[in-house]
Design a protein around this motif. Structure first.
Motif, PDB file in Angstrom:
ATOM      1  N   HIS A  96       1.513  -3.164  -4.222  1.00  0.00           N
ATOM      2  CA  HIS A  96       2.218  -2.808  -2.994  1.00  0.00           C
ATOM      3  C   HIS A  96       2.503  -4.063  -2.185  1.00  0.00           C
ATOM      4  N   GLN A  97       3.752  -4.215  -1.766  1.00  0.00           N
ATOM      5  CA  GLN A  97       4.150  -5.341  -0.935  1.00  0.00           C
ATOM      6  C   GLN A  97       4.093  -4.933   0.534  1.00  0.00           C
ATOM      7  N   LEU A  98       3.354  -5.669   1.335  1.00  0.00           N
ATOM      8  CA  LEU A  98       3.331  -5.421   2.774  1.00  0.00           C
ATOM      9  C   LEU A  98       4.479  -6.175   3.450  1.00  0.00           C
ATOM     10  N   ASN A  99       5.124  -5.505   4.360  1.00  0.00           N
ATOM     11  CA  ASN A  99       6.277  -6.112   5.031  1.00  0.00           C
ATOM     12  C   ASN A  99       5.873  -6.707   6.375  1.00  0.00           C
ATOM     13  N   ASN A 100       5.022  -7.705   6.328  1.00  0.00           N
ATOM     14  CA  ASN A 100       4.551  -8.351   7.551  1.00  0.00           C
ATOM     15  C   ASN A 100       5.304  -9.659   7.780  1.00  0.00           C
ATOM     16  N   SER A 101       5.710  -9.883   8.998  1.00  0.00           N
ATOM     17  CA  SER A 101       6.332 -11.155   9.349  1.00  0.00           C
ATOM     18  C   SER A 101       5.300 -12.137   9.891  1.00  0.00           C
ATOM     19  N   LYS A 102       4.083 -11.642  10.123  1.00  0.00           N
ATOM     20  CA  LYS A 102       2.993 -12.469  10.623  1.00  0.00           C
ATOM     21  C   LYS A 102       1.686 -11.814  10.207  1.00  0.00           C
ATOM     22  N   GLU A 103       0.567 -12.421  10.542  1.00  0.00           N
ATOM     23  CA  GLU A 103      -0.706 -11.843  10.140  1.00  0.00           C
ATOM     24  C   GLU A 103      -1.058 -10.637  10.998  1.00  0.00           C
ATOM     25  N   PHE A 104      -1.745  -9.682  10.375  1.00  0.00           N
ATOM     26  CA  PHE A 104      -2.268  -8.510  11.058  1.00  0.00           C
ATOM     27  C   PHE A 104      -3.744  -8.400  10.721  1.00  0.00           C
ATOM     28  N   PHE A 105      -4.421  -7.496  11.441  1.00  0.00           N
ATOM     29  CA  PHE A 105      -5.823  -7.233  11.139  1.00  0.00           C
ATOM     30  C   PHE A 105      -6.022  -5.743  10.955  1.00  0.00           C
ATOM     31  N   LEU A 106      -6.654  -5.410   9.849  1.00  0.00           N
ATOM     32  CA  LEU A 106      -6.922  -4.008   9.527  1.00  0.00           C
ATOM     33  C   LEU A 106      -8.060  -3.498  10.400  1.00  0.00           C
ATOM     34  N   GLN A 107      -7.824  -2.355  11.051  1.00  0.00           N
ATOM     35  CA  GLN A 107      -8.805  -1.761  11.962  1.00  0.00           C
ATOM     36  C   GLN A 107      -9.629  -0.674  11.283  1.00  0.00           C
ATOM     37  N   GLY A 108      -9.067  -0.087  10.241  1.00  0.00           N
ATOM     38  CA  GLY A 108      -9.733   0.969   9.506  1.00  0.00           C
ATOM     39  C   GLY A 108      -8.762   1.601   8.534  1.00  0.00           C
ATOM     40  N   TYR A 109      -9.200   2.636   7.844  1.00  0.00           N
ATOM     41  CA  TYR A 109      -8.331   3.281   6.867  1.00  0.00           C
ATOM     42  C   TYR A 109      -8.743   4.739   6.661  1.00  0.00           C
ATOM     43  N   ASN A 110      -7.825   5.495   6.096  1.00  0.00           N
ATOM     44  CA  ASN A 110      -8.070   6.874   5.694  1.00  0.00           C
ATOM     45  C   ASN A 110      -7.671   7.037   4.235  1.00  0.00           C
ATOM     46  N   ILE A 111      -8.376   7.896   3.519  1.00  0.00           N
ATOM     47  CA  ILE A 111      -7.969   8.252   2.162  1.00  0.00           C
ATOM     48  C   ILE A 111      -6.905   9.344   2.269  1.00  0.00           C
ATOM     49  N   VAL A 112      -5.716   9.075   1.763  1.00  0.00           N
ATOM     50  CA  VAL A 112      -4.607  10.022   1.845  1.00  0.00           C
ATOM     51  C   VAL A 112      -4.793  11.128   0.811  1.00  0.00           C
ATOM     52  N   ASN A 113      -4.536  12.345   1.233  1.00  0.00           N
ATOM     53  CA  ASN A 113      -4.735  13.518   0.376  1.00  0.00           C
ATOM     54  C   ASN A 113      -6.199  13.617  -0.047  1.00  0.00           C
ATOM     55  N   GLY A 114      -7.075  13.307   0.896  1.00  0.00           N
ATOM     56  CA  GLY A 114      -8.509  13.285   0.600  1.00  0.00           C
ATOM     57  C   GLY A 114      -9.096  14.619   0.225  1.00  0.00           C
ATOM     58  N   GLY A 115      -8.412  15.719   0.577  1.00  0.00           N
ATOM     59  CA  GLY A 115      -8.928  17.032   0.207  1.00  0.00           C
ATOM     60  C   GLY A 115      -8.728  17.376  -1.245  1.00  0.00           C
ATOM     61  N   ASN A 116      -8.014  16.504  -1.967  1.00  0.00           N
ATOM     62  CA  ASN A 116      -7.737  16.779  -3.376  1.00  0.00           C
ATOM     63  C   ASN A 116      -8.226  15.626  -4.237  1.00  0.00           C
TER      64      ASN A 116
ATOM     65  N   LEU B 206     -13.764  10.099   4.107  1.00  0.00           N
ATOM     66  CA  LEU B 206     -12.315   9.991   4.000  1.00  0.00           C
ATOM     67  C   LEU B 206     -11.715   9.144   5.115  1.00  0.00           C
ATOM     68  N   LYS B 207     -12.530   8.780   6.101  1.00  0.00           N
ATOM     69  CA  LYS B 207     -12.077   7.930   7.185  1.00  0.00           C
ATOM     70  C   LYS B 207     -13.113   6.842   7.423  1.00  0.00           C
ATOM     71  N   TYR B 208     -12.617   5.617   7.642  1.00  0.00           N
ATOM     72  CA  TYR B 208     -13.523   4.500   7.831  1.00  0.00           C
ATOM     73  C   TYR B 208     -12.982   3.608   8.946  1.00  0.00           C
ATOM     74  N   ASP B 209     -13.832   3.287   9.918  1.00  0.00           N
ATOM     75  CA  ASP B 209     -13.486   2.393  11.021  1.00  0.00           C
ATOM     76  C   ASP B 209     -14.396   1.179  10.981  1.00  0.00           C
ATOM     77  N   TYR B 210     -13.804   0.003  11.066  1.00  0.00           N
ATOM     78  CA  TYR B 210     -14.611  -1.205  11.169  1.00  0.00           C
ATOM     79  C   TYR B 210     -15.239  -1.286  12.562  1.00  0.00           C
ATOM     80  N   PRO B 211     -16.340  -1.990  12.701  1.00  0.00           N
ATOM     81  CA  PRO B 211     -16.961  -2.118  14.021  1.00  0.00           C
ATOM     82  C   PRO B 211     -16.002  -2.729  15.034  1.00  0.00           C
ATOM     83  N   ILE B 212     -16.206  -2.409  16.293  1.00  0.00           N
ATOM     84  CA  ILE B 212     -15.388  -2.979  17.373  1.00  0.00           C
ATOM     85  C   ILE B 212     -15.452  -4.506  17.311  1.00  0.00           C
ATOM     86  N   ASP B 213     -14.325  -5.139  17.566  1.00  0.00           N
ATOM     87  CA  ASP B 213     -14.186  -6.602  17.562  1.00  0.00           C
ATOM     88  C   ASP B 213     -14.216  -7.206  16.163  1.00  0.00           C
ATOM     89  N   THR B 214     -14.046  -6.378  15.122  1.00  0.00           N
ATOM     90  CA  THR B 214     -13.947  -6.910  13.765  1.00  0.00           C
ATOM     91  C   THR B 214     -12.704  -6.339  13.105  1.00  0.00           C
TER      92      THR B 214
END
Length: 363
Positions: free
Chosen positions: A47-67, A121-129
């Motif tokens: 997967h190619q990310l379309n970023n023009s600059k750096e970003f920071f990942l705050q957390g993620y979810n598993i898509v279609n996690g019920g299946n 199915l959901k994950y959050d990184y600690p605050i300030d990370t």
């Protein structure tokens, strides 16, 4: 007044928080030649990310996690090359030759997200990370299906980024411990308990944790297969960081820590110990491997601040007598005990694998 202003700020940040989905293409999961397979199946997509600059990942979810009943694990890798890569197809232990060499060598090293059966199915990184994503980042999504794939299964990851121009205080890293997916692990049949240790030795940690660098561990995921009964991670052989007892294959949840987080420094040594039971196996021993009917022993440590050149610290078993590690024999409880004793008495049967990036770190 200040509370109201703070509320407006929170609403503003929430509305402008960036996100992106990384999903397996529908043509892969609807391919009948894939879904009719009777063995475990690995599918990958760059997967190619379309970023023009750096970003920071705050957390993620598993898509279609019920299946996810047919999903063994999901991994997201960060590719280590700026050249644009294109691939969607089979991958894993039995399909390496089908992958472009550039993808195999540059994208199956640094794991940044690890999810296993029954996990949150959901994950959050600690605050300030946050996890840094650069303007040229490419990600490889790997999904391990068991036995079959439901048609048009849209499994994937929903990435949640910090708003633009917000840089968290700490950048996180993920350290993979344990064995290679194809390690020469061998479990004799008919035994109630088999103990298998792996190590991240002090020499390794001393090399990467120079200048008083300390790793703050805020969560851990341990991973094994159906015969695993317990997994322990210890620091310096006495400080127990995690003890999954019992380990449940269908409930592999990430363990979270509260502050103050456990710390690892240059004086540390890590031991990951997996316990297995083969009491229901009568005719053959169990080898290390990818499939749920094989076994492995791994852990993923989420920590900060990130050490760029330190994605894994693995060890592999080195047996004195490899001739005993085969199924071309008539198994009895006595023979299984004899072989297991030889394995356990050989205290030096594990050696540290290279600390640098290894393309075989994939599970």
């Amino acid at each position: 007044m200040f509370a109201l202003i703070r509320l407006y700020i929170i609403i503003f940040l929430f509305e402008y928080t960036l996100s992106e989905d990384i999903l397996l293409p529908s043509f892969l999961t609807s391919n009948q030649s894939f879904s009719s397979s009777t063995t475990s199946l690995y599918l990958c997509h760059v997967h190619q990310l379309n970023n023009s600059k750096e970003f920071f990942l705050q957390g993620y979810n598993i898509v279609n996690g019920g299946n996810t009943s047919y999903v063994h694990h999901l991994l997201l890798y960060e590719c280590s090359i700026k050249d644009k890569l294109i691939y969607s197809g089979l991958c894993g232990m039995y399909s390496v030759r089908l992958m472009p060499r550039s993808v195999y060598h540059n994208c199956q090293t640094r794991i940044i997200i690890a999810w296993a059966k029954g996990g949150q199915l959901k994950y959050d990184y600690p605050i300030d990370t946050g996890l840094q994503i650069t303007s040229y980042t490419q990600l490889l999504l790997e999904v391990h299906f068991e036995s079959m794939i439901p048609s048009n299964h849209s499994i994937g990851v929903h990435l949640r980024f910090y708003p633009k121009d917000i840089k968290p205080q700490y950048e996180i890293g993920v350290l993979t411990l344990g064995t290679l997916a194809r390690s020469p692990l061998f479990l004799p049949p008919r035994l109630n308990q088999i103990r298998f240790p792996t190590y991240c030795v002090n020499d390794c940690l001393k090399y990467y944790l120079q200048n008083n660098h300390t790793m703050n561990i805020f969560s851990i995921l341990v991973h094994a297969h159906k015969r695993a009964t317990r997994i322990i991670l210890k620091e310096n052989n006495f400080n127990r960081l995690i003890d999954r007892n019992p380990f449940e294959f269908h409930r592999q949840e990430i363990v979270y820590y509260n502050k103050p987080y456990p710390q690892i420094n240059s004086s540390s040594e890590l031991s990951l110990i997996c316990y297995y039971s083969t009491e229901n196996d009568y005719s053959k021993g169990i080898y290390g491997g990818h499939d749920s009917d094989d076994e492995m022993c791994q852990a993923f440590l989420y920590y900060y601040p990130k050490i760029e050149s330190f994605p894994l610290c693995l060890s592999i078993p080195v047996y004195k007598n490899k001739n005993i590690l085969n199924n071309n024999q008539n198994w009895s409880l006595k023979r299984s005990l004899l072989i297991n004793n030889q394995l356990e008495l050989n205290f030096n049967h594990l050696k540290t694998l290279q600390y640098e990036v290894s393309r075989e770190a994939a599970t």
